[in-house]
Design a protein around this motif. Structure first.
Motif, PDB file in Angstrom:
ATOM      1  N   ALA A   1     -54.383  61.178 102.682  1.00  0.00           N
ATOM      2  CA  ALA A   1     -55.085  60.840 101.436  1.00  0.00           C
ATOM      3  C   ALA A   1     -54.413  59.647 100.751  1.00  0.00           C
ATOM      4  CB  ALA A   1     -55.116  62.040 100.499  1.00  0.00           C
ATOM      5  N   GLY A   2     -53.093  59.671 100.690  1.00  0.00           N
ATOM      6  CA  GLY A   2     -52.371  58.553 100.090  1.00  0.00           C
ATOM      7  C   GLY A   2     -52.589  57.257 100.842  1.00  0.00           C
ATOM      8  N   TYR A   3     -52.536  57.337 102.168  1.00  0.00           N
ATOM      9  CA  TYR A   3     -52.757  56.138 102.978  1.00  0.00           C
ATOM     10  C   TYR A   3     -54.185  55.606 102.830  1.00  0.00           C
ATOM     11  CZ  TYR A   3     -48.300  56.756 105.470  1.00  0.00           C
ATOM     12  OH  TYR A   3     -46.969  56.854 105.811  1.00  0.00           O
ATOM     13  N   ILE A   4     -55.166  56.501 102.731  1.00  0.00           N
ATOM     14  CA  ILE A   4     -56.551  56.067 102.552  1.00  0.00           C
ATOM     15  C   ILE A   4     -56.704  55.320 101.234  1.00  0.00           C
ATOM     16  CG2 ILE A   4     -58.904  56.896 102.094  1.00  0.00           C
ATOM     17  CD1 ILE A   4     -58.321  59.086 104.259  1.00  0.00           C
TER      18      ILE A   4
ATOM     19  N   ALA B   1     -45.654  47.695 111.711  1.00  0.00           N
ATOM     20  CA  ALA B   1     -44.969  47.422 110.445  1.00  0.00           C
ATOM     21  C   ALA B   1     -44.489  48.706 109.776  1.00  0.00           C
ATOM     22  CB  ALA B   1     -45.904  46.662 109.503  1.00  0.00           C
ATOM     23  N   GLU B   2     -45.201  49.798 110.007  1.00  0.00           N
ATOM     24  CA  GLU B   2     -44.870  51.064 109.342  1.00  0.00           C
ATOM     25  C   GLU B   2     -43.766  51.841 110.057  1.00  0.00           C
ATOM     26  OE1 GLU B   2     -45.334  53.732 106.157  1.00  0.00           O
ATOM     27  OE2 GLU B   2     -45.962  51.667 106.445  1.00  0.00           O
TER      28      GLU B   2
ATOM     29  N   ILE C   1     -51.573  53.169 109.912  1.00  0.00           N
ATOM     30  CA  ILE C   1     -50.540  53.697 109.027  1.00  0.00           C
ATOM     31  C   ILE C   1     -50.485  55.221 109.114  1.00  0.00           C
ATOM     32  CG2 ILE C   1     -51.906  53.900 106.895  1.00  0.00           C
ATOM     33  CD1 ILE C   1     -49.494  52.590 105.447  1.00  0.00           C
ATOM     34  N   SER C   2     -51.650  55.862 109.306  1.00  0.00           N
ATOM     35  CA  SER C   2     -51.674  57.317 109.454  1.00  0.00           C
ATOM     36  C   SER C   2     -51.002  57.755 110.751  1.00  0.00           C
ATOM     37  CB  SER C   2     -53.110  57.843 109.402  1.00  0.00           C
ATOM     38  OG  SER C   2     -53.680  57.589 108.136  1.00  0.00           O
TER      39      SER C   2
ATOM     40  N   LYS D   1     -45.035  45.911 102.560  1.00  0.00           N
ATOM     41  CA  LYS D   1     -45.445  44.930 103.571  1.00  0.00           C
ATOM     42  C   LYS D   1     -46.729  45.321 104.276  1.00  0.00           C
ATOM     43  CE  LYS D   1     -42.355  46.782 107.182  1.00  0.00           C
ATOM     44  NZ  LYS D   1     -41.776  47.875 106.408  1.00  0.00           N
ATOM     45  N   THR D   2     -46.951  46.622 104.491  1.00  0.00           N
ATOM     46  CA  THR D   2     -48.187  47.039 105.165  1.00  0.00           C
ATOM     47  C   THR D   2     -49.396  46.839 104.254  1.00  0.00           C
ATOM     48  OG1 THR D   2     -47.668  49.317 104.543  1.00  0.00           O
ATOM     49  CG2 THR D   2     -47.158  48.667 106.787  1.00  0.00           C
ATOM     50  N   MET D   3     -49.209  47.036 102.956  1.00  0.00           N
ATOM     51  CA  MET D   3     -50.308  46.775 102.021  1.00  0.00           C
ATOM     52  C   MET D   3     -50.626  45.285 101.987  1.00  0.00           C
ATOM     53  SD  MET D   3     -50.666  47.685  97.992  1.00  0.00           S
ATOM     54  CE  MET D   3     -52.265  47.546  97.201  1.00  0.00           C
TER      55      MET D   3
END
Length: 198
Positions: A42-45, A14-15, A155-156, A130-132
Motif C-alpha cells: 500500500a505504501g509503495y503504491i 535501486a531499491e 519496488i514491491s 532515489k526510487t521516487m
C-alpha cells in the motif's frame, strides 16, 4: 511494455539494500508477514502513484532534505524502542496463552494497525528517495501508466525480498533477539538515511 520493464528493472535494482527494504525486513521480524506485505505494498503504491503523477518538473520542488531527516529520525526512534523493549516483553507460556485468547476484533484491529504503521513508514521514507525520483524522471519522458505499473512492481518485489529475510530471521532467532535485530535494522536504516540525505 518497454517502459514497464525499464521502470521495473531500474526501481528494483535501486531499491535493493535501500532503507525501506531494510524496514520491511525489520517489520517482518516482529509481525506476521501478511499485514507487513499489505502495508508495504500500500505504501509503495501511494509513492509510485505520487511519483508518476507529479512528473519530472516537480521533482526539484520536493523538500528531500527535510523528509530524509524526518525519516531517519523516525527509523532510529523505532529501532531504539525495539532494542529497549526486547528485554521487557513477557514471552512466557502463560502470557502466550492469554494472547491466544484475545478476541477476533482485537486481532483484526492489530492487523490493520500493523499494516497502517508499515504503510506510513514506507511513504515517509520513500518521499524524495532515489526510487521516487527515478520514477518521476521515467514518467516525465515515457508512458506514465506503464512506468507506474513497472515501478510499483519493482519496488514491491524488492520489499518482498526484505520481508522474506525478516521472516527467516524470525524463525531462526528467539523473540528477544528478533526484537534486537529488528531494532538494529531500523537504527542502521535511519543512520543511512541521515548520512545520505542530509
Amino acid at each position: 511494455m518497454i517502459d514497464l520493464l525499464s521502470a521495473f528493472g531500474i526501481v528494483f535494482v535501486a531499491e535493493l539494500g535501500d532503507k525501506t527494504q531494510l524496514a520491511a525486513a525489520g517489520f517482518a521480524t516482529r509481525f506476521r508477514a501478511a499485514p507487513v506485505v499489505v502495508g508495504m505494498c500500500a505504501g509503495y503504491i501511494v509513492v509510485s502513484t505520487i511519483s508518476a503523477l507529479i512528473g519530472g518538473a516537480a521533482g526539484n520542488a520536493l523538500p528531500t532534505r527535510g523528509i530524509n531527516l524526518a525519516a531517519g529520525i523516525l527509523f532510529i526512534v523505532v529501532g531504539a524502542f525495539g532494542i529497549w523493549s526486547a528485554g521487557r516483553t513477557d514471552d512466557s507460556p502463560a502470557a502466550q496463552s492469554s494472547h491466544d485468547g484475545e478476541s477476533e476484533r482485537k486481532g483484526r484491529f492489530a492487523t490493520l494497525s500493523v499494516a497502517a504503521t508499515v504503510a506510513s513508514a514506507i511513504i515517509v521514507a520513500e518521499l524524495g528517495d532515489k526510487t521516487m525520483l527515478a520514477t518521476i524522471a521515467l514518467a516525465a519522458r515515457s508512458d506514465a501508466l506503464m512506468v507506474w505499473i513497472g515501478a510499483t512492481l519493482g519496488i514491491s518485489a524488492a520489499g518482498l525480498l526484505g520481508v522474506a529475510l525478516g521472516r527467516v530471521l524470525a524463525r531462526k532467532l528467539d523473540s528477544a533477539v528478533i526484537r534486537r535485530v529488528g531494532g538494529l535494522i531500523f537504527v542502521v536504516a535511519g543512520i543511512t538515511v541521515l548520512v545520505a540525505g542530509v
